[in-house]
Design a protein around this motif. Structure first.
Motif, PDB file in Angstrom:
ATOM      1  N   LYS A   1       7.226  27.093   0.797  1.00 29.12           N
ATOM      2  CA  LYS A   1       7.585  25.857   1.263  1.00 29.12           C
ATOM      3  C   LYS A   1       8.307  25.044   0.294  1.00 29.12           C
ATOM      4  CE  LYS A   1       4.194  25.920   4.528  1.00 29.12           C
ATOM      5  NZ  LYS A   1       4.537  26.756   5.479  1.00 29.12           N
ATOM      6  N   VAL A   2       9.353  24.053   1.161  1.00 31.67           N
ATOM      7  CA  VAL A   2      10.031  23.219   0.439  1.00 31.67           C
ATOM      8  C   VAL A   2       9.508  22.161   0.709  1.00 31.67           C
ATOM      9  CG1 VAL A   2      12.414  22.249   0.428  1.00 31.67           C
ATOM     10  CG2 VAL A   2      12.222  24.783   0.501  1.00 31.67           C
ATOM     11  N   ILE A   3       9.450  21.348  -0.279  1.00 32.75           N
ATOM     12  CA  ILE A   3       8.907  19.952  -0.316  1.00 32.75           C
ATOM     13  C   ILE A   3       9.562  18.697  -0.857  1.00 32.75           C
ATOM     14  CG2 ILE A   3       6.484  20.655   0.315  1.00 32.75           C
ATOM     15  CD1 ILE A   3       5.735  19.733  -2.465  1.00 32.75           C
ATOM     16  N   ALA A   4       9.050  17.631  -0.526  1.00 31.91           N
ATOM     17  CA  ALA A   4       9.907  16.375  -1.138  1.00 31.91           C
ATOM     18  C   ALA A   4       8.908  15.829  -1.766  1.00 31.91           C
ATOM     19  CB  ALA A   4      10.458  15.394  -0.344  1.00 31.91           C
ATOM     20  N   VAL A   5       8.929  15.328  -3.138  1.00 29.23           N
ATOM     21  CA  VAL A   5       8.122  14.538  -3.908  1.00 29.23           C
ATOM     22  C   VAL A   5       8.440  13.100  -4.071  1.00 29.23           C
ATOM     23  CG1 VAL A   5       6.525  14.503  -5.979  1.00 29.23           C
ATOM     24  CG2 VAL A   5       7.003  16.613  -4.946  1.00 29.23           C
ATOM     25  N   LYS A   6       7.951  12.161  -3.658  1.00 27.89           N
ATOM     26  CA  LYS A   6       8.240  10.720  -4.185  1.00 27.89           C
ATOM     27  C   LYS A   6       7.543  10.408  -5.368  1.00 27.89           C
ATOM     28  CE  LYS A   6       9.259   6.537  -1.787  1.00 27.89           C
ATOM     29  NZ  LYS A   6       9.099   5.633  -0.497  1.00 27.89           N
ATOM     30  N   LYS A   7       8.421   9.991  -6.262  1.00 28.93           N
ATOM     31  CA  LYS A   7       7.865   9.431  -7.720  1.00 28.93           C
ATOM     32  C   LYS A   7       8.030   8.229  -7.788  1.00 28.93           C
ATOM     33  CE  LYS A   7       7.897  10.230 -12.694  1.00 28.93           C
ATOM     34  NZ  LYS A   7       8.884  10.634 -13.717  1.00 28.93           N
ATOM     35  N   LEU A   8       7.046   7.152  -7.404  1.00 27.76           N
ATOM     36  CA  LEU A   8       7.041   5.847  -7.679  1.00 27.76           C
ATOM     37  C   LEU A   8       7.182   5.450  -8.912  1.00 27.76           C
ATOM     38  CD1 LEU A   8       4.434   4.714  -5.115  1.00 27.76           C
ATOM     39  CD2 LEU A   8       6.900   4.632  -4.575  1.00 27.76           C
ATOM     40  N   SER A   9       8.022   4.216  -9.199  1.00 34.02           N
ATOM     41  CA  SER A   9       8.204   3.709 -10.501  1.00 34.02           C
ATOM     42  C   SER A   9       7.753   1.917 -10.535  1.00 34.02           C
ATOM     43  CB  SER A   9       9.609   3.541 -11.052  1.00 34.02           C
ATOM     44  OG  SER A   9       9.862   2.925 -12.175  1.00 34.02           O
ATOM     45  N   ASN A  10       6.906   1.559 -11.197  1.00 36.44           N
ATOM     46  CA  ASN A  10       6.538   0.180 -10.806  1.00 36.44           C
ATOM     47  C   ASN A  10       7.469  -0.702 -11.933  1.00 36.44           C
ATOM     48  OD1 ASN A  10       5.376   0.841 -13.269  1.00 36.44           O
ATOM     49  ND2 ASN A  10       3.295   0.027 -12.657  1.00 36.44           N
ATOM     50  N   ALA A  11       8.487  -0.207 -12.563  1.00 34.72           N
ATOM     51  CA  ALA A  11       9.097  -0.865 -13.482  1.00 34.72           C
ATOM     52  C   ALA A  11       9.991  -1.965 -12.895  1.00 34.72           C
ATOM     53  CB  ALA A  11      10.500   0.386 -14.080  1.00 34.72           C
ATOM     54  N   TYR A  12      10.187  -2.014 -11.618  1.00 34.47           N
ATOM     55  CA  TYR A  12      11.045  -2.833 -10.901  1.00 34.47           C
ATOM     56  C   TYR A  12      10.388  -3.608  -9.975  1.00 34.47           C
ATOM     57  CZ  TYR A  12      14.714  -0.167 -13.509  1.00 34.47           C
ATOM     58  OH  TYR A  12      15.420   0.336 -14.411  1.00 34.47           O
ATOM     59  N   MET A  13       9.287  -3.615  -9.849  1.00 29.95           N
ATOM     60  CA  MET A  13       8.219  -4.270  -8.750  1.00 29.95           C
ATOM     61  C   MET A  13       7.138  -4.803  -9.301  1.00 29.95           C
ATOM     62  SD  MET A  13       6.608  -1.340  -6.395  1.00 29.95           S
ATOM     63  CE  MET A  13       7.450   0.066  -6.581  1.00 29.95           C
ATOM     64  N   HIS A  14       6.677  -5.696  -8.633  1.00 30.90           N
ATOM     65  CA  HIS A  14       5.348  -6.450  -9.071  1.00 30.90           C
ATOM     66  C   HIS A  14       4.276  -5.568  -8.642  1.00 30.90           C
ATOM     67  CE1 HIS A  14       7.607 -10.091 -10.479  1.00 30.90           C
ATOM     68  NE2 HIS A  14       8.399 -10.129  -9.363  1.00 30.90           N
ATOM     69  N   GLU A  15       3.016  -6.043  -9.139  1.00 34.52           N
ATOM     70  CA  GLU A  15       1.911  -5.364  -8.669  1.00 34.52           C
ATOM     71  C   GLU A  15       1.736  -5.191  -7.492  1.00 34.52           C
ATOM     72  OE1 GLU A  15      -2.796  -4.982  -9.887  1.00 34.52           O
ATOM     73  OE2 GLU A  15      -1.510  -5.838 -11.382  1.00 34.52           O
ATOM     74  N   MET A  16       1.854  -6.162  -6.779  1.00 37.80           N
ATOM     75  CA  MET A  16       1.542  -6.498  -5.235  1.00 37.80           C
ATOM     76  C   MET A  16       2.422  -5.662  -4.458  1.00 37.80           C
ATOM     77  SD  MET A  16       1.009  -9.991  -3.116  1.00 37.80           S
ATOM     78  CE  MET A  16       2.378 -10.537  -2.731  1.00 37.80           C
ATOM     79  N   GLU A  17       3.680  -5.786  -5.024  1.00 34.72           N
ATOM     80  CA  GLU A  17       4.595  -4.721  -4.136  1.00 34.72           C
ATOM     81  C   GLU A  17       4.419  -3.385  -4.387  1.00 34.72           C
ATOM     82  OE1 GLU A  17       7.897  -6.375  -6.355  1.00 34.72           O
ATOM     83  OE2 GLU A  17       8.917  -7.332  -4.493  1.00 34.72           O
ATOM     84  N   PHE A  18       3.968  -2.889  -5.337  1.00 37.84           N
ATOM     85  CA  PHE A  18       3.616  -1.400  -5.717  1.00 37.84           C
ATOM     86  C   PHE A  18       2.624  -1.051  -4.825  1.00 37.84           C
ATOM     87  CE2 PHE A  18       1.308   1.817  -7.960  1.00 37.84           C
ATOM     88  CZ  PHE A  18       2.459   2.697  -8.587  1.00 37.84           C
ATOM     89  N   ASP A  19       1.396  -2.212  -4.712  1.00 38.39           N
ATOM     90  CA  ASP A  19       0.296  -1.864  -3.828  1.00 38.39           C
ATOM     91  C   ASP A  19       0.415  -1.477  -2.592  1.00 38.39           C
ATOM     92  OD1 ASP A  19      -1.442  -1.753  -6.288  1.00 38.39           O
ATOM     93  OD2 ASP A  19      -2.240  -3.791  -5.996  1.00 38.39           O
ATOM     94  N   ARG A  20       1.611  -2.538  -2.012  1.00 42.69           N
ATOM     95  CA  ARG A  20       1.962  -2.433  -0.632  1.00 42.69           C
ATOM     96  C   ARG A  20       2.602  -1.082  -0.353  1.00 42.69           C
ATOM     97  NH1 ARG A  20       5.693  -7.005   0.311  1.00 42.69           N
ATOM     98  NH2 ARG A  20       4.335  -7.715  -1.218  1.00 42.69           N
ATOM     99  N   GLU A  21       3.440  -0.749  -1.395  1.00 42.12           N
ATOM    100  CA  GLU A  21       4.037   0.574  -1.104  1.00 42.12           C
ATOM    101  C   GLU A  21       3.083   1.754  -0.898  1.00 42.12           C
ATOM    102  OE1 GLU A  21       7.454   3.339  -0.970  1.00 42.12           O
ATOM    103  OE2 GLU A  21       7.403   1.260  -0.631  1.00 42.12           O
ATOM    104  N   ILE A  22       2.181   1.694  -1.967  1.00 46.09           N
ATOM    105  CA  ILE A  22       1.255   2.984  -1.798  1.00 46.09           C
ATOM    106  C   ILE A  22       0.483   2.861  -0.399  1.00 46.09           C
ATOM    107  CG2 ILE A  22      -1.042   3.580  -2.995  1.00 46.09           C
ATOM    108  CD1 ILE A  22       1.343   4.191  -4.454  1.00 46.09           C
ATOM    109  N   GLU A  23      -0.100   1.511   0.018  1.00 43.78           N
ATOM    110  CA  GLU A  23      -0.709   1.517   1.259  1.00 43.78           C
ATOM    111  C   GLU A  23       0.204   2.068   2.337  1.00 43.78           C
ATOM    112  OE1 GLU A  23      -2.005  -2.621   1.835  1.00 43.78           O
ATOM    113  OE2 GLU A  23      -2.913  -2.624  -0.326  1.00 43.78           O
ATOM    114  N   CYS A  24       1.558   1.557   2.489  1.00 38.95           N
ATOM    115  CA  CYS A  24       2.421   2.179   3.433  1.00 38.95           C
ATOM    116  C   CYS A  24       2.540   3.552   3.590  1.00 38.95           C
ATOM    117  CB  CYS A  24       3.656   1.560   3.389  1.00 38.95           C
ATOM    118  SG  CYS A  24       3.936  -0.217   3.713  1.00 38.95           S
ATOM    119  N   LEU A  25       2.587   4.150   2.261  1.00 38.54           N
ATOM    120  CA  LEU A  25       2.643   5.691   2.359  1.00 38.54           C
ATOM    121  C   LEU A  25       1.384   6.414   2.683  1.00 38.54           C
ATOM    122  CD1 LEU A  25       4.321   6.028  -1.326  1.00 38.54           C
ATOM    123  CD2 LEU A  25       5.354   6.499   0.794  1.00 38.54           C
ATOM    124  N   MET A  26       0.168   5.880   2.443  1.00 34.86           N
ATOM    125  CA  MET A  26      -1.016   6.262   2.572  1.00 34.86           C
ATOM    126  C   MET A  26      -1.430   6.177   4.343  1.00 34.86           C
ATOM    127  SD  MET A  26      -3.418   5.455  -0.366  1.00 34.86           S
ATOM    128  CE  MET A  26      -5.022   5.865   0.444  1.00 34.86           C
TER     129      MET A  26
END
Length: 94
Positions: free
Chosen positions: A60-85
């Motif tokens: 199978k060919v898949i895509a892997v999204k690697k998040l980086s919190n280097a440019y976002m605040h913790e709250m934005e990072f948490d929100r991105e994770i929640e949306c992905l889940m």
């Protein structure tokens, strides 16, 4: 550690065919293996919070999204994770 990656690979392959599967933690070693160690040659796209890589899992060919919190605040990072889940789509793996 290798056993953990092998087990996770098997579970991930099963999840690909089960749209109702719950999110699970994957070992970094597995994600590196799938994406050729997050090679620049495997990059599909880039965004403000992540880089998306082309990956191979079995046949199978898949895509892997690697998040980086280097440019976002913790709250934005948490929100991105929640949306992905919460994303529910046959082409989006939890």
């Amino acid at each position: 550690m290798e056993h953990k990656a092998t087990t996770a690979r098997s579970e991930l392959e099963q999840i690909l065919v089960d749209e109702t599967a719950e999110p699970m933690a994957l070992p970094l070693s597995l994600l590196k293996d799938i994406t050729c160690d997050f090679s620049d040659n495997q990059v599909i796209g880039r965004g403000g919070f992540a880089v998306v890589y082309h990956g191979i899992l079995g046949d199978k060919v898949i895509a892997v999204k690697k998040l980086s919190n280097a440019y976002m605040h913790e709250m934005e990072f948490d929100r991105e994770i929640e949306c992905l889940m919460r994303a529910k789509h046959k082409n989006v793996l939890q």
